[in-house]
Design a protein around this motif. Structure first.
Motif, mmCIF file in Angstrom:
data_model
loop_
_atom_site.group_PDB
_atom_site.id
_atom_site.type_symbol
_atom_site.label_atom_id
_atom_site.label_comp_id
_atom_site.label_asym_id
_atom_site.label_seq_id
_atom_site.Cartn_x
_atom_site.Cartn_y
_atom_site.Cartn_z
ATOM 1 N N UNK A 147 -3.618 12.524 4.186
ATOM 2 C CA UNK A 147 -3.334 11.747 2.978
ATOM 3 C C UNK A 147 -1.924 11.149 3.050
ATOM 4 N N UNK A 148 -0.974 11.937 3.560
ATOM 5 C CA UNK A 148 0.396 11.415 3.628
ATOM 6 C C UNK A 148 0.472 10.254 4.615
ATOM 7 N N UNK A 149 -0.320 10.312 5.701
ATOM 8 C CA UNK A 149 -0.339 9.192 6.657
ATOM 9 C C UNK A 149 -0.904 7.937 6.001
ATOM 10 N N UNK A 150 -1.679 8.149 4.940
ATOM 11 C CA UNK A 150 -2.298 7.030 4.227
ATOM 12 C C UNK A 150 -1.509 6.643 2.970
ATOM 13 N N UNK A 151 -0.272 7.112 2.899
ATOM 14 C CA UNK A 151 0.618 6.781 1.779
ATOM 15 C C UNK A 151 0.089 7.231 0.414
ATOM 16 N N UNK A 152 -0.704 8.280 0.426
ATOM 17 C CA UNK A 152 -1.222 8.797 -0.840
ATOM 18 C C UNK A 152 -0.208 9.781 -1.428
ATOM 19 N N UNK A 153 0.055 9.611 -2.713
ATOM 20 C CA UNK A 153 0.994 10.524 -3.387
ATOM 21 C C UNK A 153 0.246 11.581 -4.189
ATOM 22 N N UNK A 154 -0.920 11.183 -4.695
ATOM 23 C CA UNK A 154 -1.702 12.132 -5.478
ATOM 24 C C UNK A 154 -3.179 11.956 -5.161
ATOM 25 N N UNK A 155 -3.871 13.072 -4.956
ATOM 26 C CA UNK A 155 -5.300 12.999 -4.628
ATOM 27 C C UNK A 155 -6.074 14.102 -5.355
ATOM 28 N N UNK A 156 -7.237 13.724 -5.831
ATOM 29 C CA UNK A 156 -8.171 14.723 -6.360
ATOM 30 C C UNK A 156 -9.297 14.855 -5.342
ATOM 31 N N UNK A 183 0.822 -1.219 0.000
ATOM 32 C CA UNK A 183 0.000 0.000 0.000
ATOM 33 C C UNK A 183 0.857 1.271 0.000
ATOM 34 N N UNK A 184 1.778 1.343 -0.920
ATOM 35 C CA UNK A 184 2.582 2.560 -1.059
ATOM 36 C C UNK A 184 2.137 3.322 -2.291
ATOM 37 N N UNK A 185 2.481 4.604 -2.336
ATOM 38 C CA UNK A 185 2.220 5.429 -3.524
ATOM 39 C C UNK A 185 0.788 5.325 -4.035
ATOM 40 N N UNK A 186 -0.166 5.539 -3.149
ATOM 41 C CA UNK A 186 -1.565 5.420 -3.550
ATOM 42 C C UNK A 186 -2.061 6.697 -4.242
ATOM 43 N N UNK A 187 -3.083 6.474 -5.061
ATOM 44 C CA UNK A 187 -3.748 7.596 -5.743
ATOM 45 C C UNK A 187 -5.226 7.540 -5.375
ATOM 46 N N UNK A 188 -5.775 8.674 -4.981
ATOM 47 C CA UNK A 188 -7.198 8.701 -4.631
ATOM 48 C C UNK A 188 -7.931 9.716 -5.498
ATOM 49 N N UNK A 189 -9.053 9.290 -6.066
ATOM 50 C CA UNK A 189 -9.786 10.151 -7.005
ATOM 51 C C UNK A 189 -11.142 10.616 -6.500
ATOM 52 N N UNK A 190 -11.659 9.967 -5.457
ATOM 53 C CA UNK A 190 -13.018 10.346 -5.025
ATOM 54 C C UNK A 190 -13.072 10.517 -3.505
ATOM 55 N N UNK A 191 -12.860 11.759 -3.087
ATOM 56 C CA UNK A 191 -12.975 12.076 -1.660
ATOM 57 C C UNK A 191 -13.468 13.511 -1.557
#
Ligand SMILES: [Zn+2]
Length: 340
Positions: free
Chosen positions: A85-94, A3-11
């Protein structure tokens, strides 16, 4: 999966306010604190644990909407969001939000200066957040259900197209799927047509509580590039096969989809499990962490517990990167990072 470098699109940004921040702001603004007045109780009251129905799910939002109508709060919430988001290993989020919610009067049609200030404040929070936490965050501006606000959102998306805003969405005030009548509203259709002409990216909540025909309408009339949720595509084989063939992207929100009651309570198999089996183009997202109590890592772990393979989870993250609304060169860099 690591679960590294995650991308999230719907939040939804309004649905991703820290409980601690909400507690502090309610007290500061002398607004009623849900529960017995303690932070612990506020958390209990804000987090929905049981799937009842959409109204029950949306009820806690009134407390959030009460505190965010302030430029300084908008910036703070956006900044803290990057830290979460950083605590959740997200690198990019919309992150999507209604600019109207962040203006002082929260009118359905606010003045353009107040709306612009709200968008700028969120972008400032994101910019600082990127510097401090290494998370890149971009905005999707969300038009409110059946209001002239959708026209404002179009205007703002044009103004800030190269400045922090990457696309548009449309939802109810609390962030759920718009009603069928709205999908027939010429004003809303105009906004999406105009967005397409101007090269503004488009997503739309559809097929969450509504049927598969809403998805067809979102694609054919609204020219949407991604579908928010879309679980009910499975109710119609023909439409499902079309989406598979056209590789339509579904922004799935596993835990939220159970809590909103958008799926039958007795489902044996979650649509996401079927999506993974059929290699549908879908991503995993959190939707509203303040209310679900789940940030994206929790959602990944949940779907893993449903038996979705590690490969499918990795693919879901790749899908998110490949279907994001960043300009092509930035998207290419993101995909490279994800696949590393
Ligand atoms: Zn949503």
């Amino acid at each position: 999966m690591d679960y590294q470098n995650l991308v999230e699109l719907h939040v939804h940004l309004e649905g991703a306010v820290r409980h601690e921040t909400l507690y502090e702001l309610l007290k500061e603004k002398c607004l009623p604190v849900p529960g017995n007045g303690t932070l612990e109780d506020l958390k209990k009251k804000m987090i929905i644990n049981e799937p009842i129905d959409l109204a029950h799910f949306l009820a806690p939002f009134c407390h959030i909407v009460d505190v965010v109508k302030d430029i300084a709060v908008a910036e703070r919430v956006a900044y803290e969001f990057c830290e979460e988001m950083s605590k959740n290993n997200v690198k990019y989020v919309e992150a999507r939000y209604s600019p109207h919610n962040f203006t002082p009067d929260q009118k359905e049609v606010s003045n353009m200066t107040a709306l612009e200030e709200a968008v700028k404040a969120v972008t400032r929070g994101f910019t600082k957040g990127e510097l401090d936490f290494g998370v890149k965050a971009r905005s999707i501006l969300c038009g409110l259900n059946g209001t002239d606000g959708v026209i404002d959102v179009l205007q703002l998306s044009k103004t800030f197209k190269n400045d922090g805003v990457v696309g548009i969405d449309m939802a109810t005030k609390q962030g759920s799927e718009i009603t069928e009548e709205i999908l027939l509203d010429p004003k809303a259709i105009y906004v999406y047509e105009e967005a397409k002409k101007c090269g503004i990216h488009r997503t739309l909540h559809a097929g969450e509580t509504g049927g598969p025909d809403m998805i067809v309408r979102a694609l054919d009339v609204f020219h949407t590039e991604r579908i928010g949720h879309g679980y009910h595509v499975l109710d119609d084989n023909k439409i499902y096969n079309r989406c598979l063939k056209e590789k339509i992207h579904f922004e799935c929100c596993p835990w939220s989809s159970l809590l909103t009651g958008s799926l039958c309570k007795t489902i044996i198999k979650h649509p996401i499990v079927r999506f993974a089996e059929d290699d549908v183009n879908f991503s995993i997202n959190s939707d509203d962490p303040t209310v679900t109590g789940f940030w994206i890592l929790d959602d990944y772990k949940l779907v893993q517990s449903w038996g979705i393979s590690e490969n499918s989870l990795k693919q879901a993250n790749n899908n998110a990167a490949e279907n994001c609304f960043l300009p092509e060169h930035e998207k290419a860099q993101l995909i490279k990072l994800i696949k590393k």
